[in-house]
Motif scaffolding. Sequence first.
Motif, PDB file in Angstrom:
ATOM      1  N   ILE A 196       0.840  -1.208   0.000  1.00 15.56           N
ATOM      2  CA  ILE A 196       0.000   0.000   0.000  1.00 15.56           C
ATOM      3  C   ILE A 196       0.872   1.254   0.000  1.00 15.56           C
ATOM      4  CG2 ILE A 196      -1.633   1.368   1.375  1.00 15.56           C
ATOM      5  CD1 ILE A 196      -2.922  -1.269   2.263  1.00 15.56           C
ATOM      6  N   CYS A 197       1.944   1.237   0.756  1.00 14.10           N
ATOM      7  CA  CYS A 197       2.838   2.399   0.824  1.00 14.10           C
ATOM      8  C   CYS A 197       3.473   2.717  -0.536  1.00 14.10           C
ATOM      9  CB  CYS A 197       3.933   2.163   1.857  1.00 14.10           C
ATOM     10  SG  CYS A 197       3.321   2.164   3.558  1.00 14.10           S
ATOM     11  N   ASP A 198       3.557   1.712  -1.416  1.00 15.89           N
ATOM     12  CA  ASP A 198       4.178   1.920  -2.727  1.00 15.89           C
ATOM     13  C   ASP A 198       3.173   2.322  -3.808  1.00 15.89           C
ATOM     14  OD1 ASP A 198       6.673   1.287  -1.738  1.00 15.89           O
ATOM     15  OD2 ASP A 198       6.464  -0.859  -2.190  1.00 15.89           O
ATOM     16  N   LEU A 199       1.883   2.412  -3.453  1.00 17.98           N
ATOM     17  CA  LEU A 199       0.868   2.710  -4.453  1.00 17.98           C
ATOM     18  C   LEU A 199       0.872   4.186  -4.841  1.00 17.98           C
ATOM     19  CD1 LEU A 199      -2.229   0.727  -3.087  1.00 17.98           C
ATOM     20  CD2 LEU A 199      -0.785   0.112  -5.037  1.00 17.98           C
ATOM     21  N   GLU A 200       0.523   4.451  -6.096  1.00 15.08           N
ATOM     22  CA  GLU A 200       0.296   5.823  -6.562  1.00 15.08           C
ATOM     23  C   GLU A 200      -0.683   5.765  -7.728  1.00 15.08           C
ATOM     24  OE1 GLU A 200       2.684   9.800  -8.197  1.00 15.08           O
ATOM     25  OE2 GLU A 200       3.781   8.098  -7.339  1.00 15.08           O
ATOM     26  N   ASP A 201      -1.722   6.619  -7.696  1.00 18.91           N
ATOM     27  CA  ASP A 201      -2.712   6.602  -8.766  1.00 18.91           C
ATOM     28  C   ASP A 201      -2.393   7.685  -9.799  1.00 18.91           C
ATOM     29  OD1 ASP A 201      -3.693   9.059  -7.853  1.00 18.91           O
ATOM     30  OD2 ASP A 201      -5.295   8.158  -6.687  1.00 18.91           O
ATOM     31  N   PRO A 202      -3.097   7.712 -10.940  1.00 23.86           N
ATOM     32  CA  PRO A 202      -2.785   8.683 -11.999  1.00 23.86           C
ATOM     33  C   PRO A 202      -2.926  10.142 -11.570  1.00 23.86           C
ATOM     34  CG  PRO A 202      -4.124   6.902 -12.873  1.00 23.86           C
ATOM     35  CD  PRO A 202      -4.077   6.717 -11.390  1.00 23.86           C
ATOM     36  N   GLN A 203      -3.688  10.401 -10.504  1.00 20.25           N
ATOM     37  CA  GLN A 203      -3.859  11.773 -10.017  1.00 20.25           C
ATOM     38  C   GLN A 203      -2.776  12.181  -9.023  1.00 20.25           C
ATOM     39  OE1 GLN A 203      -6.684   9.693 -10.461  1.00 20.25           O
ATOM     40  NE2 GLN A 203      -6.878  10.836 -12.386  1.00 20.25           N
ATOM     41  N   GLY A 204      -1.809  11.283  -8.791  1.00 16.21           N
ATOM     42  CA  GLY A 204      -0.700  11.615  -7.906  1.00 16.21           C
ATOM     43  C   GLY A 204      -0.943  11.290  -6.449  1.00 16.21           C
ATOM     44  N   ARG A 205      -2.097  10.719  -6.117  1.00 15.18           N
ATOM     45  CA  ARG A 205      -2.357  10.325  -4.727  1.00 15.18           C
ATOM     46  C   ARG A 205      -1.593   9.034  -4.448  1.00 15.18           C
ATOM     47  NH1 ARG A 205      -8.552  11.496  -6.112  1.00 15.18           N
ATOM     48  NH2 ARG A 205      -7.973   9.854  -7.592  1.00 15.18           N
ATOM     49  N   SER A 206      -0.997   8.957  -3.287  1.00 20.27           N
ATOM     50  CA  SER A 206      -0.135   7.808  -3.003  1.00 20.27           C
ATOM     51  C   SER A 206      -0.495   7.163  -1.677  1.00 20.27           C
ATOM     52  CB  SER A 206       1.331   8.254  -2.973  1.00 20.27           C
ATOM     53  OG  SER A 206       1.531   9.234  -1.978  1.00 20.27           O
ATOM     54  N   GLY A 207       0.049   5.963  -1.492  1.00 21.08           N
ATOM     55  CA  GLY A 207      -0.138   5.242  -0.241  1.00 21.08           C
ATOM     56  C   GLY A 207      -1.600   4.968   0.049  1.00 21.08           C
ATOM     57  N   TYR A 208      -2.011   5.234   1.260  1.00 20.45           N
ATOM     58  CA  TYR A 208      -3.385   4.964   1.688  1.00 20.45           C
ATOM     59  C   TYR A 208      -4.395   5.910   1.046  1.00 20.45           C
ATOM     60  CZ  TYR A 208      -1.789   1.552   5.114  1.00 20.45           C
ATOM     61  OH  TYR A 208      -1.251   0.434   5.709  1.00 20.45           O
ATOM     62  N   ASP A 209      -3.917   6.991   0.442  1.00 19.98           N
ATOM     63  CA  ASP A 209      -4.813   7.939  -0.240  1.00 19.98           C
ATOM     64  C   ASP A 209      -5.011   7.592  -1.708  1.00 19.98           C
ATOM     65  OD1 ASP A 209      -5.201   9.552   2.039  1.00 19.98           O
ATOM     66  OD2 ASP A 209      -3.270  10.539   1.692  1.00 19.98           O
ATOM     67  N   ALA A 210      -4.256   6.637  -2.236  1.00 16.71           N
ATOM     68  CA  ALA A 210      -4.391   6.246  -3.638  1.00 16.71           C
ATOM     69  C   ALA A 210      -5.752   5.591  -3.870  1.00 16.71           C
ATOM     70  CB  ALA A 210      -3.275   5.288  -4.023  1.00 16.71           C
ATOM     71  N   HIS A 211      -6.382   5.914  -5.014  1.00 14.56           N
ATOM     72  CA  HIS A 211      -7.657   5.300  -5.364  1.00 14.56           C
ATOM     73  C   HIS A 211      -7.409   4.002  -6.122  1.00 14.56           C
ATOM     74  CE1 HIS A 211     -10.695   8.742  -4.667  1.00 14.56           C
ATOM     75  NE2 HIS A 211      -9.635   8.905  -3.893  1.00 14.56           N
ATOM     76  N   VAL A 212      -8.294   3.040  -5.892  1.00 13.62           N
ATOM     77  CA  VAL A 212      -8.035   1.682  -6.376  1.00 13.62           C
ATOM     78  C   VAL A 212      -8.717   1.370  -7.698  1.00 13.62           C
ATOM     79  CG1 VAL A 212      -7.707   0.836  -4.022  1.00 13.62           C
ATOM     80  CG2 VAL A 212      -9.980   0.705  -5.081  1.00 13.62           C
ATOM     81  N   GLY A 213      -9.515   2.300  -8.249  1.00 11.24           N
ATOM     82  CA  GLY A 213     -10.211   2.037  -9.506  1.00 11.24           C
ATOM     83  C   GLY A 213     -11.512   1.293  -9.273  1.00 11.24           C
ATOM     84  N   GLU A 214     -12.340   1.224 -10.317  1.00 12.98           N
ATOM     85  CA  GLU A 214     -13.633   0.552 -10.202  1.00 12.98           C
ATOM     86  C   GLU A 214     -13.441  -0.919  -9.854  1.00 12.98           C
ATOM     87  OE1 GLU A 214     -17.748  -0.010 -12.820  1.00 12.98           O
ATOM     88  OE2 GLU A 214     -15.978   0.908 -13.705  1.00 12.98           O
ATOM     89  N   ARG A 215     -14.102  -1.343  -8.763  1.00 14.91           N
ATOM     90  CA  ARG A 215     -14.011  -2.710  -8.241  1.00 14.91           C
ATOM     91  C   ARG A 215     -12.574  -3.086  -7.882  1.00 14.91           C
ATOM     92  NH1 ARG A 215     -18.385  -5.957  -9.018  1.00 14.91           N
ATOM     93  NH2 ARG A 215     -17.069  -7.802  -9.184  1.00 14.91           N
ATOM     94  N   GLY A 216     -11.710  -2.070  -7.679  1.00 13.93           N
ATOM     95  CA  GLY A 216     -10.331  -2.340  -7.295  1.00 13.93           C
ATOM     96  C   GLY A 216      -9.461  -2.803  -8.433  1.00 13.93           C
ATOM     97  N   VAL A 217      -9.829  -2.428  -9.679  1.00 11.15           N
ATOM     98  CA  VAL A 217      -9.164  -2.968 -10.859  1.00 11.15           C
ATOM     99  C   VAL A 217      -7.691  -2.579 -10.953  1.00 11.15           C
ATOM    100  CG1 VAL A 217      -9.750  -1.019 -12.379  1.00 11.15           C
ATOM    101  CG2 VAL A 217      -9.496  -3.317 -13.348  1.00 11.15           C
ATOM    102  N   LYS A 218      -7.281  -1.486 -10.280  1.00 11.12           N
ATOM    103  CA  LYS A 218      -5.883  -1.048 -10.367  1.00 11.12           C
ATOM    104  C   LYS A 218      -4.956  -1.864  -9.459  1.00 11.12           C
ATOM    105  CE  LYS A 218      -7.125   3.652 -11.670  1.00 11.12           C
ATOM    106  NZ  LYS A 218      -7.095   5.088 -11.297  1.00 11.12           N
TER     107      LYS A 218
END
Length: 616
Positions: free
Chosen positions: A480-502
């Motif tokens: 989780i700490c290594d996650l980053e979404d296309p909007q630049g949100r990272s870690g626990y603030d990163a969004h997981v996509g529809e149904r968690g697809v990301k």
Amino acid sequence: MFRFFENLVDPYTDYVETNQPPQKLWPFLWSFSQPFKKVFWAAGLLSLVIAAVEISLIAVMGWVVDILTGDPAQVWENHGTALILLALFILFLRPLFQALDVLVLNNAIMPNFGTIMRWRAHKHVLRQSVGWFENDFAGRIANRIMQAPPAAGEVVFQVFDAVTFALAYVVGAVVLLGDADPRLMIPLLIWLGLYFVFMRVVITRVGPASQAASDARSQITGRVVDSYSNIHSVKMFAHHDREIEYAKEAIEYGRETFIKEMRLYTVMDVVLVTLNGFLIVGVVGWAIALWMQGSASAGAVAAATALCLRLSAMTGWIMWALTTLFRQLGVVAEGMETIAQPITLIDAPDAKPLQLTAGEITLKDLTHHYGRDSGGLDGINLTIKPGEKIGLVGRSGAGKSTLVKLLLRFYDAEQGQILIDGQDIAAVTQDSLRMQIGMVQQDSSLLHRSVRDNILYGRPDASEEQMLNACEKAQAHEFICDLEDPQGRSGYDAHVGERGVKLSGGQRQRVTLARVILKDAPILLLDEATSALDSEVEAAIQDTLYGMMQGKTVIAIAHRLSTIAQMDRILVLDQGRIAEDGTHDDLLAQGGLYASFWARQSGGFLDPDTQGEAAE
């Protein structure tokens, strides 16, 4: 000023929820209208005032034509004050009435009526059972909730902006012509009769045509969303062309229904032009004839001419407004097929919260076949003691998932009872039941929100420390700490996509595990809880799962029999019945179904064998 009118109605005001919404169109719309009663009265009154003002202006213009036939100086001396007052009225009072009318319609009614309907419709739909959602497309449900409220708002708008105004205007026109010369009413009344007959013919056809077009649009949306939400399967099986054809079939049907709807509007426009020609020639021609005979003044001819031209211009608008009204009613009627469906799985009238003291689960003659003759469960009798760990195995379609769904009361059992600590789950509130149960599903879909939001879904009031601790136990914190979404949100603030697809399947499963660990419910259901994990992570999480089970009543479904070998008891379901019941060693010693499953395992998995059960 705008805020005052926008706040005249609170779309989120408290209301009495019903399990059985009105099934007829107008009562259905009226059910959302209660907070708007005073505003509707104001809108209707203002619409009448606006129509009266417009008719009065035409009459006054006829009077102006008549007085202008005299000496200009004499005209000003005799009528100057009246002309000044008329100018002030046109400059100030008329815009004021118009402003009040549009403020009530555009700012008090339009934003709030659609909002109140969408809000209540969404609340109603969310109360439907899981089985209800399984029988429809999520895309079609969402489409109807999005389309019906603005359509209903448009209906209300047209009722006050067009229908009320038009009726008042027509009555005023008849009075005005009758006052000038009663004979001028004859062609107007004939025209009105023809106009209303034609309007009735058009409207009776527009409603069904509009509903068919709306149904077609919903079908298109459902098919397109189905393809998008299953894009991995589409790409994996290389069925791009098949999906295009599947959508094209619905799109073409939508085009055909829209063509039929548009044909009506073409006929409407042509017939309207013809009818309006009769109105102008009939009324204005007769007015000129009366003037030539000395029976009508020039002002009366001018007023009749202005009135006919105004009515001629209005007829297209009125017809379009009415067809729009009925077209939108068709959209609302189509939306009602979803929004107005009754809630069938409800709390009992005297339902009380579940009082869980020990966690004993008792099934008495439990039978459920999903309304069919076979499948599901058939006469299950079982007692799971407080804190007991039960493994559940069986071929696909044996009834394992059915048992779990009934325990969660996603369906009401067709026969028999489920008791928790002696309380029939049909007699307690659904929310209190599900709050006492934690479940990790094989399909670990997540909400399209942040990782933090998804984990806190299990226990919204948990502290940050408690959430992080749950993630550590689920072996999820590091990735989780290594996650980053296309909007630049990272870690626990990163969004997981529809149904968690990301996230990968294993990552989704670990987030789901963290959520259930955080919930810490006294009853735990595991449906292939580690199926998406690689061997290394699964080995680490097995210890966490066994730790989670301590002090809880557990039911674990597994095809990988090694994951449940240490359970207190293992139940083997076969064709909806309990075929075997015992410990792992006891069942192996019996040499029955479980022993054959164990012997046929490959890599620790149960051969699913034979037929599946669609409802399971």
